[in-house]
Design a protein around this motif. Structure first.
Motif, PDB file in Angstrom:
ATOM      1  N   LEU A 116       0.877  -1.261  -0.012  1.00  0.00           N
ATOM      2  CA  LEU A 116      -0.048  -0.138  -0.121  1.00  0.00           C
ATOM      3  C   LEU A 116       0.821   1.342   0.058  1.00  0.00           C
ATOM      4  O   LEU A 116       0.630   2.284  -0.583  1.00  0.00           O
ATOM      5  N   LEU A 117       2.127   1.207   0.552  1.00  0.00           N
ATOM      6  CA  LEU A 117       2.966   2.284   0.543  1.00  0.00           C
ATOM      7  C   LEU A 117       3.524   2.403  -0.790  1.00  0.00           C
ATOM      8  O   LEU A 117       3.913   3.677  -1.077  1.00  0.00           O
ATOM      9  N   LYS A 118       3.871   1.295  -1.228  1.00  0.00           N
ATOM     10  CA  LYS A 118       4.535   1.386  -2.660  1.00  0.00           C
ATOM     11  C   LYS A 118       3.425   2.170  -3.713  1.00  0.00           C
ATOM     12  O   LYS A 118       3.880   3.087  -4.454  1.00  0.00           O
ATOM     13  N   GLN A 119       2.257   1.775  -3.555  1.00  0.00           N
ATOM     14  CA  GLN A 119       1.285   2.293  -4.523  1.00  0.00           C
ATOM     15  C   GLN A 119       0.953   3.757  -4.311  1.00  0.00           C
ATOM     16  O   GLN A 119       0.655   4.565  -5.280  1.00  0.00           O
ATOM     17  N   HIS A 120       1.184   4.083  -3.022  1.00  0.00           N
ATOM     18  CA  HIS A 120       1.202   5.598  -2.786  1.00  0.00           C
ATOM     19  C   HIS A 120       2.286   6.407  -2.943  1.00  0.00           C
ATOM     20  O   HIS A 120       2.086   7.503  -3.562  1.00  0.00           O
ATOM     21  N   LEU A 121       3.471   5.869  -3.061  1.00  0.00           N
ATOM     22  CA  LEU A 121       4.770   6.611  -3.487  1.00  0.00           C
ATOM     23  C   LEU A 121       5.153   6.689  -4.919  1.00  0.00           C
ATOM     24  O   LEU A 121       5.834   7.362  -5.386  1.00  0.00           O
ATOM     25  N   MET A 122       4.422   5.532  -5.556  1.00  0.00           N
ATOM     26  CA  MET A 122       5.070   5.082  -6.724  1.00  0.00           C
ATOM     27  C   MET A 122       4.870   6.313  -8.095  1.00  0.00           C
ATOM     28  O   MET A 122       5.236   6.404  -9.333  1.00  0.00           O
ATOM     29  N   THR A 123       3.910   7.135  -7.663  1.00  0.00           N
ATOM     30  CA  THR A 123       3.277   8.229  -8.578  1.00  0.00           C
ATOM     31  C   THR A 123       4.546   9.630  -8.436  1.00  0.00           C
ATOM     32  O   THR A 123       4.668  10.376  -9.285  1.00  0.00           O
ATOM     33  N   GLN A 124       5.288   9.721  -7.262  1.00  0.00           N
ATOM     34  CA  GLN A 124       6.351  10.579  -7.209  1.00  0.00           C
ATOM     35  C   GLN A 124       7.802   9.792  -6.987  1.00  0.00           C
ATOM     36  O   GLN A 124       8.852  10.800  -7.399  1.00  0.00           O
ATOM     37  N   TYR A 125       8.097   8.709  -6.963  1.00  0.00           N
ATOM     38  CA  TYR A 125       9.355   8.017  -6.785  1.00  0.00           C
ATOM     39  C   TYR A 125       9.507   6.874  -7.466  1.00  0.00           C
ATOM     40  O   TYR A 125       8.553   5.938  -7.574  1.00  0.00           O
ATOM     41  N   SER A 126      10.782   6.482  -8.056  1.00  0.00           N
ATOM     42  CA  SER A 126      10.822   5.083  -8.256  1.00  0.00           C
ATOM     43  C   SER A 126      10.894   4.116  -7.084  1.00  0.00           C
ATOM     44  O   SER A 126      11.637   4.718  -5.871  1.00  0.00           O
ATOM     45  N   VAL A 127      10.111   3.104  -6.758  1.00  0.00           N
ATOM     46  CA  VAL A 127      10.160   2.289  -5.563  1.00  0.00           C
ATOM     47  C   VAL A 127      10.705   1.095  -5.801  1.00  0.00           C
ATOM     48  O   VAL A 127      10.103   0.200  -6.811  1.00  0.00           O
ATOM     49  N   ILE A 128      11.569   0.445  -4.875  1.00  0.00           N
ATOM     50  CA  ILE A 128      12.043  -0.768  -4.948  1.00  0.00           C
ATOM     51  C   ILE A 128      11.730  -1.503  -3.781  1.00  0.00           C
ATOM     52  O   ILE A 128      12.178  -1.321  -2.708  1.00  0.00           O
ATOM     53  N   SER A 129      10.884  -2.537  -3.916  1.00  0.00           N
ATOM     54  CA  SER A 129      10.625  -3.482  -3.019  1.00  0.00           C
ATOM     55  C   SER A 129      11.259  -4.809  -2.813  1.00  0.00           C
ATOM     56  O   SER A 129      11.563  -5.386  -3.945  1.00  0.00           O
ATOM     57  N   VAL A 130      11.757  -5.074  -1.767  1.00  0.00           N
ATOM     58  CA  VAL A 130      12.855  -6.018  -1.685  1.00  0.00           C
ATOM     59  C   VAL A 130      12.359  -7.254  -0.757  1.00  0.00           C
ATOM     60  O   VAL A 130      11.873  -6.925   0.427  1.00  0.00           O
ATOM     61  N   LEU A 183       1.462  -1.142  11.891  1.00  0.00           N
ATOM     62  CA  LEU A 183       0.917   0.321  11.814  1.00  0.00           C
ATOM     63  C   LEU A 183       0.569   0.459  10.254  1.00  0.00           C
ATOM     64  O   LEU A 183      -0.324   1.156  10.034  1.00  0.00           O
ATOM     65  N   HIS A 184       1.573   0.021   9.429  1.00  0.00           N
ATOM     66  CA  HIS A 184       1.254   0.423   8.075  1.00  0.00           C
ATOM     67  C   HIS A 184       0.094  -0.351   7.567  1.00  0.00           C
ATOM     68  O   HIS A 184      -0.500   0.080   6.539  1.00  0.00           O
ATOM     69  N   ALA A 185      -0.391  -1.381   8.209  1.00  0.00           N
ATOM     70  CA  ALA A 185      -1.461  -2.071   7.689  1.00  0.00           C
ATOM     71  C   ALA A 185      -2.713  -1.609   8.143  1.00  0.00           C
ATOM     72  O   ALA A 185      -3.822  -1.587   7.732  1.00  0.00           O
ATOM     73  N   GLU A 186      -2.641  -1.343   9.561  1.00  0.00           N
ATOM     74  CA  GLU A 186      -3.598  -0.950  10.377  1.00  0.00           C
ATOM     75  C   GLU A 186      -4.112   0.321  10.214  1.00  0.00           C
ATOM     76  O   GLU A 186      -5.396   0.697  10.227  1.00  0.00           O
ATOM     77  N   LYS A 187      -3.244   1.440   9.915  1.00  0.00           N
ATOM     78  CA  LYS A 187      -3.646   2.707   9.546  1.00  0.00           C
ATOM     79  C   LYS A 187      -2.795   3.030   8.048  1.00  0.00           C
ATOM     80  O   LYS A 187      -2.088   4.184   8.174  1.00  0.00           O
ATOM     81  N   PRO A 188      -3.168   2.480   7.132  1.00  0.00           N
ATOM     82  CA  PRO A 188      -2.300   2.825   6.002  1.00  0.00           C
ATOM     83  C   PRO A 188      -2.636   4.299   5.724  1.00  0.00           C
ATOM     84  O   PRO A 188      -1.478   4.906   5.056  1.00  0.00           O
ATOM     85  N   ALA A 189      -3.473   4.764   5.449  1.00  0.00           N
ATOM     86  CA  ALA A 189      -3.814   6.240   5.124  1.00  0.00           C
ATOM     87  C   ALA A 189      -3.094   7.262   5.668  1.00  0.00           C
ATOM     88  O   ALA A 189      -2.152   7.928   5.344  1.00  0.00           O
ATOM     89  N   LEU A 190      -2.913   6.931   7.175  1.00  0.00           N
ATOM     90  CA  LEU A 190      -2.310   7.824   8.043  1.00  0.00           C
ATOM     91  C   LEU A 190      -0.836   7.698   7.919  1.00  0.00           C
ATOM     92  O   LEU A 190       0.025   8.588   7.920  1.00  0.00           O
ATOM     93  N   PHE A 191      -0.486   6.574   7.857  1.00  0.00           N
ATOM     94  CA  PHE A 191       1.231   6.134   7.654  1.00  0.00           C
ATOM     95  C   PHE A 191       1.509   6.430   6.576  1.00  0.00           C
ATOM     96  O   PHE A 191       2.771   7.245   6.481  1.00  0.00           O
ATOM     97  N   ASN A 192       0.827   6.235   5.203  1.00  0.00           N
ATOM     98  CA  ASN A 192       1.482   6.656   4.256  1.00  0.00           C
ATOM     99  C   ASN A 192       1.709   8.193   4.037  1.00  0.00           C
ATOM    100  O   ASN A 192       2.541   8.752   3.243  1.00  0.00           O
ATOM    101  N   GLY A 193       0.698   9.000   4.652  1.00  0.00           N
ATOM    102  CA  GLY A 193       0.718  10.327   4.678  1.00  0.00           C
ATOM    103  C   GLY A 193       2.097  10.892   5.381  1.00  0.00           C
ATOM    104  O   GLY A 193       2.598  11.909   5.032  1.00  0.00           O
ATOM    105  N   ILE A 194       2.271  10.223   6.514  1.00  0.00           N
ATOM    106  CA  ILE A 194       3.238  10.544   7.166  1.00  0.00           C
ATOM    107  C   ILE A 194       4.660  10.407   6.523  1.00  0.00           C
ATOM    108  O   ILE A 194       5.576  11.341   6.490  1.00  0.00           O
TER     109      ILE A 194
END
Length: 261
Positions: free
Chosen positions: A33-47, A241-252
């Motif tokens: 979910l964080l990857k989807q949120h950031l990939m419009t602004q950054y290249s994201v590498i999930s490992v 926390l990234h799964a329980e409160k994804p919108a808040l976590f991703n925004g932070i």
């Protein structure tokens, strides 16, 4: 050491890429979910970290080795500098990279873990549940595995997280190297770096308000290693926390990256 990874193309050429690192018993899509949120602004590498997911298995499992794996991957991809984001064990691996090669880390985001050694029995019920399934070659479905695991783990959410790595393609039923993780559990829960080893760049620690992984007594260790660290607390959520409160976590995370970019 060959790591499995997925990389999204950079939306703009000058953007420093982001590397996402999962926790113990996880795999690279845990931070999807964080990857989807950031990939419009950054290249994201999930490992997938070593001994997890589709990455290679190895008998060595410690933070020096995990840090070296990530640095080798960055070299392979010709990436001179990256933003590192890690949850739990992945947060410790990210901290290890920053301490070992600070100039290659543009910023560091650590989700619900501290640079300290933790007690050695935090995951005893988890290991018992995983090993119960591993000893049953006749188990072929997640439903049957879940029933077995419930003898040791009452929380359905924890079982469902672990079952994301259930696979009949592995002799142990698990995509992670269960035997090596058990053997090196003390290394995973430990912290091998001395207090004088520092990363001077920008660091954000994010704590789950109901989690006990980040405590006030950890602040001296954090500031010794990371003198420019700041912290945020997400209330009413636990360690995931990234799964329980994804919108808040991703925004932070997004706002922090914007501040340091």
């Amino acid at each position: 050491m060959k790591l499995n990874y997925q990389i999204t193309p950079a939306p703009q050429a000058a953007t420093i890429p982001v590397v996402l690192l999962h926790g113990l018993f996880g795999k690279q899509d845990n931070l999807g979910l964080l990857k989807q949120h950031l990939m419009t602004q950054y290249s994201v590498i999930s490992v997938d970290l070593r001994n997890h997911g589709l990455s290679e298995w190895h008998s060595e499992m410690n933070y020096h080795a995990m840090g070296e794996d990530i640095l080798a991957l960055l070299a392979q991809l010709h990436i001179p500098q990256a933003h590192l984001i890690g949850h739990s064990m992945g947060g410790k691996a990210a901290m290890a990279v920053a301490i070992q090669q600070p100039t290659q880390v543009a910023s560091l985001t650590v989700a619900d873990i501290a640079p300290v050694s933790y007690q050695q029995d935090r995951h005893s019920a988890v290991f018992a549940a995983l090993q119960t399934v591993a000893k049953k070659p006749e188990v072929t479905s997640r439903k049957d595995a879940d029933t077995l695991m419930s003898q040791h783990l009452a929380e359905p959410s924890v079982r469902q997280f672990l079952l994301k790595s259930f696979s009949n393609d592995s002799p142990s039923h698990w995509q992670f190297n269960l035997d090596t993780l058990a053997t090196h559990y003390s290394d995973i829960m430990g912290w091998p770096f001395s207090a004088d080893q520092q990363y001077p760049g920008p660091v954000l620690f994010i704590k789950g308000g109901a989690s006990d992984y980040l405590q006030p007594e950890h602040q001296p260790a954090i500031m010794n290693h990371f003198p420019n660290a700041t912290a945020r607390v997400i209330p009413s959520c636990g360690h995931w926390l990234h799964a329980e409160k994804p919108a808040l976590f991703n925004g932070i995370v997004e706002r922090f990256l914007q501040q340091v970019s």
